[in-house]
Design a protein around this motif. Sequence first.
Motif, short mmCIF file in Angstrom:
data_model
loop_
_atom_site.label_atom_id
_atom_site.label_comp_id
_atom_site.label_asym_id
_atom_site.label_seq_id
_atom_site.Cartn_x
_atom_site.Cartn_y
_atom_site.Cartn_z
N ASP A 70 0.82 -1.21 0.00
CA ASP A 70 0.00 0.00 0.00
C ASP A 70 0.86 1.27 0.00
O ASP A 70 0.54 2.24 -0.68
CB ASP A 70 -0.95 0.00 1.20
CG ASP A 70 -2.05 -1.04 1.07
OD1 ASP A 70 -2.23 -1.61 -0.03
OD2 ASP A 70 -2.73 -1.31 2.09
N VAL A 71 1.95 1.25 0.77
CA VAL A 71 2.85 2.41 0.79
C VAL A 71 3.49 2.59 -0.59
O VAL A 71 3.58 3.72 -1.08
CB VAL A 71 3.93 2.26 1.89
CG1 VAL A 71 5.01 3.32 1.75
CG2 VAL A 71 3.29 2.32 3.28
N LYS A 74 1.11 4.24 -3.02
CA LYS A 74 0.88 5.66 -2.73
C LYS A 74 2.17 6.49 -2.68
O LYS A 74 2.14 7.66 -2.33
CB LYS A 74 0.15 5.81 -1.38
CG LYS A 74 -1.19 5.14 -1.31
CD LYS A 74 -2.22 5.94 -2.05
CE LYS A 74 -3.61 5.37 -1.82
NZ LYS A 74 -4.63 6.09 -2.54
N SER A 75 3.29 5.91 -3.05
CA SER A 75 4.59 6.58 -2.85
C SER A 75 4.70 7.93 -3.56
O SER A 75 5.29 8.87 -3.01
CB SER A 75 5.75 5.67 -3.24
OG SER A 75 5.71 5.34 -4.61
N LEU A 78 2.80 10.40 -1.45
CA LEU A 78 3.52 10.58 -0.19
C LEU A 78 4.77 11.43 -0.40
O LEU A 78 5.08 12.31 0.41
CB LEU A 78 3.88 9.22 0.42
CG LEU A 78 2.68 8.33 0.79
CD1 LEU A 78 3.14 6.93 1.15
CD2 LEU A 78 1.84 8.95 1.89
N ARG A 103 7.63 7.88 4.35
CA ARG A 103 6.52 7.33 3.56
C ARG A 103 5.60 6.49 4.45
O ARG A 103 4.37 6.60 4.37
CB ARG A 103 7.05 6.47 2.42
CG ARG A 103 7.58 7.24 1.25
CD ARG A 103 8.09 6.30 0.17
NE ARG A 103 8.62 7.02 -0.97
CZ ARG A 103 9.21 6.43 -2.00
NH1 ARG A 103 9.35 5.10 -2.03
NH2 ARG A 103 9.69 7.16 -3.01
N TYR A 107 1.80 7.46 5.34
CA TYR A 107 0.77 6.52 4.93
C TYR A 107 -0.15 6.19 6.11
O TYR A 107 -1.37 6.21 5.98
CB TYR A 107 1.36 5.23 4.34
CG TYR A 107 0.27 4.28 3.95
CD1 TYR A 107 -0.33 4.37 2.70
CD2 TYR A 107 -0.23 3.35 4.86
CE1 TYR A 107 -1.38 3.55 2.35
CE2 TYR A 107 -1.28 2.52 4.53
CZ TYR A 107 -1.86 2.62 3.27
OH TYR A 107 -2.91 1.82 2.95
N TYR A 111 -4.00 7.10 5.78
CA TYR A 111 -4.85 6.01 5.31
C TYR A 111 -5.22 4.97 6.37
O TYR A 111 -6.00 4.07 6.09
CB TYR A 111 -4.19 5.31 4.12
CG TYR A 111 -3.91 6.26 2.99
CD1 TYR A 111 -4.94 6.73 2.18
CD2 TYR A 111 -2.62 6.72 2.75
CE1 TYR A 111 -4.69 7.63 1.15
CE2 TYR A 111 -2.37 7.62 1.72
CZ TYR A 111 -3.40 8.07 0.93
OH TYR A 111 -3.16 8.96 -0.09
#
Length: 160
Positions: A70-71, A74-75, A78, A103, A107, A111
């Motif tokens: 997930d990280v 979304k990097s 982020l 990050r 995150y 989230y």
Amino acid sequence: MGVQMRCMGKLGIINKIWEKHMTRREMREAAFTLIFAQILNKIDPEEVIAAASEIDDMKLNEAAKKLFKDVVIKSDALDEIISNYSRTRTIARIPTSSLAILRLALYEILYDESMPMNVAISEAVLLSKKYSDDADVSFINGVLGAYSRDCNEKGKIQDE
């Protein structure tokens, strides 16, 4: 003998289940390790997980893998936030360990509804004390602190 073997088999299953149980902090540290490896090696997340799974003393469960993936997904978003709140360094100049920690913390703040912002920041600082030098601990705390103050001033968390 047969009963003893069945008991040993059950204990083996129980041990395998227990190995997969991790505290939230252990899961976060495992995800950090995967994020660090992915940034450093610039390889596909599945390759990172496969390589990590081959390391005998690496604790890794599904939650840590999911957090890592997930990280990575979304990097870019982020990194944009990190860039906006980093006064002294561009993304390219941030050490890999610090970037991975930032990050991960951002995150969790953005989230993970169960993660209070101050806890995510505290956990990031603890990780940075273990994996970074003093200057990077201050840098990480500064970036996350600036983001936190901005969110508090605006009365909400920005989902960028």
